[in-house]
Design a protein around this motif. Structure first.
Motif, PDB file in Angstrom:
ATOM      1  N   CYS A  37     -17.734 -48.977   4.690  1.00 57.71           N
ATOM      2  CA  CYS A  37     -18.082 -48.006   5.080  1.00 57.71           C
ATOM      3  C   CYS A  37     -19.326 -47.337   4.562  1.00 57.71           C
ATOM      4  O   CYS A  37     -19.873 -46.975   2.605  1.00 57.71           O
ATOM      5  CB  CYS A  37     -16.992 -46.847   4.868  1.00 57.71           C
ATOM      6  SG  CYS A  37     -18.092 -45.042   5.676  1.00 57.71           S
ATOM      7  N   PHE A  39     -20.787 -44.716   4.673  1.00 57.03           N
ATOM      8  CA  PHE A  39     -21.542 -43.620   3.652  1.00 57.03           C
ATOM      9  C   PHE A  39     -20.239 -43.225   2.925  1.00 57.03           C
ATOM     10  O   PHE A  39     -21.432 -42.920   1.357  1.00 57.03           O
ATOM     11  CB  PHE A  39     -20.930 -42.418   4.227  1.00 57.03           C
ATOM     12  CG  PHE A  39     -21.486 -42.320   6.194  1.00 57.03           C
ATOM     13  CD1 PHE A  39     -23.311 -42.455   5.625  1.00 57.03           C
ATOM     14  CD2 PHE A  39     -21.159 -41.858   7.032  1.00 57.03           C
ATOM     15  CE1 PHE A  39     -23.652 -42.570   6.969  1.00 57.03           C
ATOM     16  CE2 PHE A  39     -21.800 -42.044   8.558  1.00 57.03           C
ATOM     17  CZ  PHE A  39     -23.114 -41.604   8.258  1.00 57.03           C
ATOM     18  N   CYS A  40     -19.363 -44.240   2.431  1.00 60.87           N
ATOM     19  CA  CYS A  40     -18.633 -44.375   0.621  1.00 60.87           C
ATOM     20  C   CYS A  40     -19.455 -45.702   0.345  1.00 60.87           C
ATOM     21  O   CYS A  40     -19.250 -45.147  -1.077  1.00 60.87           O
ATOM     22  CB  CYS A  40     -17.283 -45.334   1.316  1.00 60.87           C
ATOM     23  SG  CYS A  40     -15.905 -44.198   2.498  1.00 60.87           S
ATOM     24  N   HIS A  81     -13.261 -40.900   3.083  1.00 57.94           N
ATOM     25  CA  HIS A  81     -13.645 -41.153   4.363  1.00 57.94           C
ATOM     26  C   HIS A  81     -12.945 -40.870   4.988  1.00 57.94           C
ATOM     27  O   HIS A  81     -11.812 -41.004   5.541  1.00 57.94           O
ATOM     28  CB  HIS A  81     -13.184 -42.930   3.698  1.00 57.94           C
ATOM     29  CG  HIS A  81     -13.125 -43.672   4.823  1.00 57.94           C
ATOM     30  ND1 HIS A  81     -14.884 -44.025   5.262  1.00 57.94           N
ATOM     31  CD2 HIS A  81     -12.514 -44.264   5.848  1.00 57.94           C
ATOM     32  CE1 HIS A  81     -14.502 -44.419   6.141  1.00 57.94           C
ATOM     33  NE2 HIS A  81     -13.200 -45.294   6.769  1.00 57.94           N
ATOM     34  N   HIS A 133     -15.909 -41.604   9.244  1.00 50.39           N
ATOM     35  CA  HIS A 133     -16.258 -41.017   8.644  1.00 50.39           C
ATOM     36  C   HIS A 133     -17.201 -39.775   8.765  1.00 50.39           C
ATOM     37  O   HIS A 133     -18.083 -40.542   9.472  1.00 50.39           O
ATOM     38  CB  HIS A 133     -16.802 -41.832   7.708  1.00 50.39           C
ATOM     39  CG  HIS A 133     -17.259 -41.388   5.974  1.00 50.39           C
ATOM     40  ND1 HIS A 133     -17.186 -41.660   5.029  1.00 50.39           N
ATOM     41  CD2 HIS A 133     -17.047 -39.810   5.632  1.00 50.39           C
ATOM     42  CE1 HIS A 133     -17.233 -40.752   3.861  1.00 50.39           C
ATOM     43  NE2 HIS A 133     -17.710 -39.759   4.093  1.00 50.39           N
TER      44      HIS A 133
HETATM   45 ZN    ZN Z   1     -16.316 -43.529   4.751  1.00 52.58          ZN
END
Ligand code: ZN
Length: 178
Positions: A37, A39-40, A81, A133
């Motif tokens: 992901c 954003f992770c 998440h 997310h």
């Molecule tokens: Zn994420």
């Protein structure tokens, strides 16, 4: 981020043109998503990493959007998440709201926009690019800026690069205490 190049290719989704039917030279545009992901990945890199995360607290963070609709377009999101608002814990939600407010104050100070769009697309059907997310958008707006965004042509004029936005906003986020 002064003096270092950002390689976001491995982190953010990329738009690519493919030939779907070579005999007809028909191109289709696909979004190529990297491993994991985005954003992770940004959360793991943290501020002043190689990504676009500009502030990170225990529960939430602020990221400069790789695909801005306008100069200074920020994303505010939980570290965890989580894809649904109802799955957020109180402490996560309150930090998010705090960061949302602080980010608006910083944008106001740095860019003095005439207005702002604040919002979240909850779920894929609502237009979320990365529905798994949660992320809030903060988009600075100026009188007449829609003239710069011919939506049909997909051509957007951004008077500032991502690096410039990051450099401009970072000192203000570095002052932030949470
Ligand atoms: Zn994420």
């Amino acid at each position: 981020m002064s003096g270092k190049s950002i390689n976001l290719e491995d982190i953010w989704p990329q738009e690519r043109d493919f030939i779907s039917r070579p005999e007809r030279y028909k191109y289709v545009r696909k979004i190529v998503k990297p491993e994991g992901c985005v954003f992770c990945n940004e959360a793991n890199l943290g501020p002043k990493g190689k990504g676009l995360c500009i502030f990170k607290s225990q529960q939430a963070m602020v990221v400069v959007n790789k695909y801005p609709y306008n100069t200074g377009h920020l994303l505010v999101l939980p570290i965890r998440h989580v894809g649904h608002l109802w799955d957020l814990q109180e402490v996560e939600y309150s930090e998010l709201m705090f960061l949302l407010k602080k980010s608006v104050e910083i944008i106001e100070k740095v860019y003095q926009p005439h207005g702002l769009n604040l919002g979240m697309n909850h779920g894929k059907v609502a237009g979320a690019g990365i529905p798994e997310h949660l992320h809030w958008h903060i988009i600075p707006r100026w009188n007449g800026d829609t003239n710069f965004f011919p939506l049909i042509a997909e051509t957007k004029v951004h008077p500032e690069t991502l690096e410039q936005s990051y450099e401009k906003l970072l000192p203000e986020f570095e002052k932030l205490e949470i």
